[in-house]
Motif scaffolding. Structure first.
Motif, PDB file in Angstrom:
ATOM      1  N   ARG A  93      65.445 -52.215  20.304  1.00 37.92           N
ATOM      2  CA  ARG A  93      64.610 -53.364  20.715  1.00 37.92           C
ATOM      3  C   ARG A  93      62.979 -53.003  20.857  1.00 37.92           C
TER       4      ARG A  93
ATOM      5  N   ASP B 259      65.124 -58.458  25.141  1.00 41.99           N
ATOM      6  CA  ASP B 259      63.744 -58.475  25.233  1.00 41.99           C
ATOM      7  C   ASP B 259      63.187 -59.242  26.430  1.00 41.99           C
ATOM      8  N   ALA B 260      63.734 -59.882  27.215  1.00 45.74           N
ATOM      9  CA  ALA B 260      63.372 -60.729  28.492  1.00 45.74           C
ATOM     10  C   ALA B 260      63.790 -59.601  29.720  1.00 45.74           C
TER      11      ALA B 260
ATOM     12  N   THR C 258      60.774 -57.090  29.294  1.00 42.17           N
ATOM     13  CA  THR C 258      59.538 -57.637  29.707  1.00 42.17           C
ATOM     14  C   THR C 258      59.528 -57.743  31.101  1.00 42.17           C
TER      15      THR C 258
ATOM     16  N   MET D  42      58.714 -54.196  31.923  1.00 40.98           N
ATOM     17  CA  MET D  42      57.212 -53.908  31.741  1.00 40.98           C
ATOM     18  C   MET D  42      56.173 -54.644  32.628  1.00 40.98           C
ATOM     19  N   ASN D  43      56.559 -55.731  33.191  1.00 37.33           N
ATOM     20  CA  ASN D  43      55.667 -56.600  34.133  1.00 37.33           C
ATOM     21  C   ASN D  43      55.969 -55.863  35.708  1.00 37.33           C
TER      22      ASN D  43
ATOM     23  N   PHE E 123      59.699 -48.524  32.202  1.00 38.25           N
ATOM     24  CA  PHE E 123      59.102 -48.945  31.120  1.00 38.25           C
ATOM     25  C   PHE E 123      58.291 -47.940  30.309  1.00 38.25           C
TER      26      PHE E 123
ATOM     27  N   ARG F  97      59.349 -46.430  26.957  1.00 31.65           N
ATOM     28  CA  ARG F  97      58.554 -46.559  25.637  1.00 31.65           C
ATOM     29  C   ARG F  97      58.209 -45.390  25.201  1.00 31.65           C
TER      30      ARG F  97
END
Length: 193
Positions: free
Chosen positions: A66, A129-130, A133, A136-137, A147, A151
């Motif tokens: 992803r 993806d959710a 996210t 990430m947040n 994350f 990454r």
């Protein structure tokens, strides 16, 4: 021909001072855990120890794809990124370095089961993806730390692989002549050297 170790040295500047410690060690910026104790560090082959459980490995593999999915060029799985991540964490990471990755995968797995009622490896791309996210947040335990480290591992693994260097980018060990008037519209790929 460029090797992965040389390519790793070029990646160091991309992430700056926030470089994940095992990547820095593998690039030669730091010392491998065990190297100080005189323990030889394995540089080729399989990981010296299994870092992931089978469900963690399956989830890590799915999430890697992803971050860098297959498009008109091969994605993270085809480039061998999951094996690279496990090798790097096994042979170049201290146990404390592994903690945010393992904790983040476990948090994503738990959230996936809670929200979608399926194991993380069986979630859809949109669900992955959710979940990424949320990480990430920093909305999951270990999320933001996980994350950023994850990454970096995926990007480094991809762009130091043969696929990343030769199919996504075009490797020119000796660049051609300089042409200051070359039309930008004719540039096909970003070059790495």
């Amino acid at each position: 021909m460029i090797d992965r170790r040389t390519a790793l040295a070029g990646v160091v500047g991309m992430f700056g001072s926030a470089l994940f410690a095992p990547i820095a060690r593998a690039a030669g910026v730091g010392q491998a855990p065990g190297a100080a104790a005189g323990i030889p560090v394995i540089s080729e082959g399989p990981p010296s120890v299994a870092v992931f459980t089978a469900p963690q490995r399956a989830l890590m593999t799915a999430l890697s794809e992803r971050v860098l999915p297959t498009t008109d060029t091969p994605g993270a799985i085809a480039a061998g990124v999951p094996a690279y991540i496990e090798k790097l964490l096994a042979d170049w990471a201290a146990p404390a370095d592994r903690a945010p990755i393992l904790g983040g995968l476990d948090a994503i797995e738990a959230r996936c089961v809670k929200d979608y009622k399926v194991p993380g490896a069986r979630a859809t791309a949109a669900q992955h993806d959710a979940l990424l996210t949320l990480a990430m947040n920093d909305q999951l335990p270990s999320g933001g730390v996980f994350f950023e480290a994850f990454r970096q591992l995926v990007i480094t693994g991809y762009y130091t692989s043969e696929i990343g260097m030769t199919q996504e980018r075009e490797y020119l060990p000796v660049p051609g002549e300089y042409n200051g008037a070359f039309p930008y519209s004719q540039v096909n790929k970003v070059y790495s050297a």
